[in-house]
Every structure is written in C-alpha cells, then in structure tokens.
Motif scaffolding. Structure first.
Motif, short mmCIF file in Angstrom:
data_model
loop_
_atom_site.label_atom_id
_atom_site.label_comp_id
_atom_site.label_asym_id
_atom_site.label_seq_id
_atom_site.Cartn_x
_atom_site.Cartn_y
_atom_site.Cartn_z
N THR A 1 32.14 39.11 43.03
CA THR A 1 33.41 39.05 43.12
C THR A 1 33.97 39.12 41.66
O THR A 1 35.23 39.72 41.74
N LEU A 2 33.34 38.59 40.83
CA LEU A 2 33.89 38.63 39.34
C LEU A 2 34.02 40.24 38.97
O LEU A 2 34.84 40.38 38.29
N LYS B 1 43.38 36.42 40.96
CA LYS B 1 42.44 36.27 41.65
C LYS B 1 41.05 36.18 40.90
O LYS B 1 40.12 35.25 41.23
N LEU B 2 40.82 36.67 39.81
CA LEU B 2 39.71 36.46 38.77
C LEU B 2 39.79 35.14 38.14
O LEU B 2 38.86 34.26 38.27
N TYR B 3 41.17 34.47 37.91
CA TYR B 3 41.20 33.24 37.53
C TYR B 3 40.87 32.25 38.55
O TYR B 3 40.25 31.23 38.35
N THR C 1 38.97 32.57 41.19
CA THR C 1 37.52 32.79 41.53
C THR C 1 36.64 31.89 40.23
O THR C 1 35.61 31.19 40.72
N ILE C 2 36.97 32.39 39.11
CA ILE C 2 36.43 31.38 37.92
C ILE C 2 36.66 30.00 38.15
O ILE C 2 35.74 29.16 38.06
N PHE D 1 45.15 40.86 40.49
CA PHE D 1 43.84 40.77 40.17
C PHE D 1 43.38 39.72 39.10
O PHE D 1 42.46 39.12 39.06
N LEU D 2 44.10 39.69 37.94
CA LEU D 2 44.28 38.57 37.11
C LEU D 2 43.92 37.22 37.63
O LEU D 2 43.20 36.37 37.30
N HIS E 1 36.84 41.82 40.69
CA HIS E 1 38.18 41.81 40.22
C HIS E 1 38.32 42.21 38.69
O HIS E 1 39.47 42.88 38.54
N ALA E 2 37.28 42.34 37.98
CA ALA E 2 37.58 43.11 36.78
C ALA E 2 37.38 44.42 36.77
O ALA E 2 38.45 44.91 36.09
#
Length: 172
Positions: free
Chosen positions: A88-89, A148-150, A152-153, A145-146, A92-93
């Motif tokens: 997932t990371l 979503k990335l945030y 997820t982290i 996406f940023l 999203h990246a």
C-alpha cells in the motif's frame, strides 16, 4: 482542518457531477435540435465531450477519496498485514509520482498550446484551457494520494485488522 476537507470534497463532488450533468444535458439538447427541429449544432459534440471528460477526470479524485477505484485484491488479500502495508505504501508513492508527472507534463502541454495559440476544431476554444485539466487532475490526485499515504503511515496497517474483523462478523 476538517471544515477545509469537507468544503473541498463538496466542491469536488459538485464540480465533477455538475460537469457530467451539463455534458449529458448538452448532448440531449443536440439530439432534440437535430431530430426534432432538423437544426444540427456543430458545437454540441465538442463542448459535451470536454465537459464529460473534465467531469470524469475530476471524478477520479472523488473515487480515490471514497476508495471506489478498481482494484484487484485476490492476491492482495492473501498477503500478511506487513506485506499489505508495504504494498500500500508503494502504491500510494507511485500514485503521488503519477500525479506529479501529470502536473509537470500536463503543465508543459498547457504551456505549449498557450504559446502556439492552438484552437479547437469546431468551436475555436483555446486548447490550453481544455488541456488545463491535466495539471489540475495531477494536483488533485497528488493531494489525495498524499492524504492516503499519510493515513496509511499513521494507521500502521491497523485498517486490515479492522477489515478482517468486519468480514468475520459479516460471514457469521
């Protein structure tokens, strides 16, 4: 900050849905004019295409926000949570990279068509206005996406444990 995101989502929804609705309405107008009044309008096809394309592309950001994108998760569901987290990371990246790509190269296309003064075929709309959806879409996707990335982290993979618990309850 929640008010900002709520307002932003509202503007996205209204813009995307409004453009799609207007595009279909223009098509309906064109059909009525052509077959009822025998008076075809040349601008109808071009303008409706631009509206529907713009609405659809803005809608990709809405779909990403609501997790309604097409995904194949048969293999993904078999992974352990740690691998799901890493995949997932990575996804999203890649999404952020794609958004930046659209901003950069879409912006280049907009700049080129602005400098060259290109116009659309039927109506004569400056093409830099039509193509400006590319960097705009790139910005919206990068932003989504940023986020979503945030998330997820920040979540650290806990979303899959909750999803697994929901599925057990649903299955009985």
């Amino acid at each position: 900050m929640k008010k900002f995101w709520k307002a932003f989502a509202f503007v996205e929804d209204v813009t995307s849905g409004g453009l799609l609705f207007l595009g279909v309405t223009v098509i309906f107008y064109g059909v009525i004019m052509r077959y009822v009044f025998n008076d075809a309008r040349s601008w109808v096809d071009e303008v409706s295409q631009y509206m529907i394309i713009w609405g659809t592309l803005i809608g990709t950001s809405v779909a990403l926000r609501n997790n309604h994108h097409i995904k194949v998760d048969m293999l993904f569901e078999k992974f352990p949570n740690k691998v799901k987290y890493l995949v997932t990371l990575f996804a999203h990246a890649v999404g952020v990279s794609f958004g930046i790509f659209l901003i950069y190269y879409g912006g280049g296309l907009v700049k080129f068509t602005y400098i060259s003064g290109q116009l659309s075929t039927d109506v004569g709309i400056p093409l830099f206005k039509v193509y400006s959806i590319l960097p705009l879409m790139g910005f919206l996707l990068t932003l989504r996406f940023l986020v979503k990335l945030y998330e997820t982290i920040k979540d650290n993979g806990q979303q899959w444990e909750a999803h697994k618990a929901e599925r057990k309850v649903d299955l009985g």
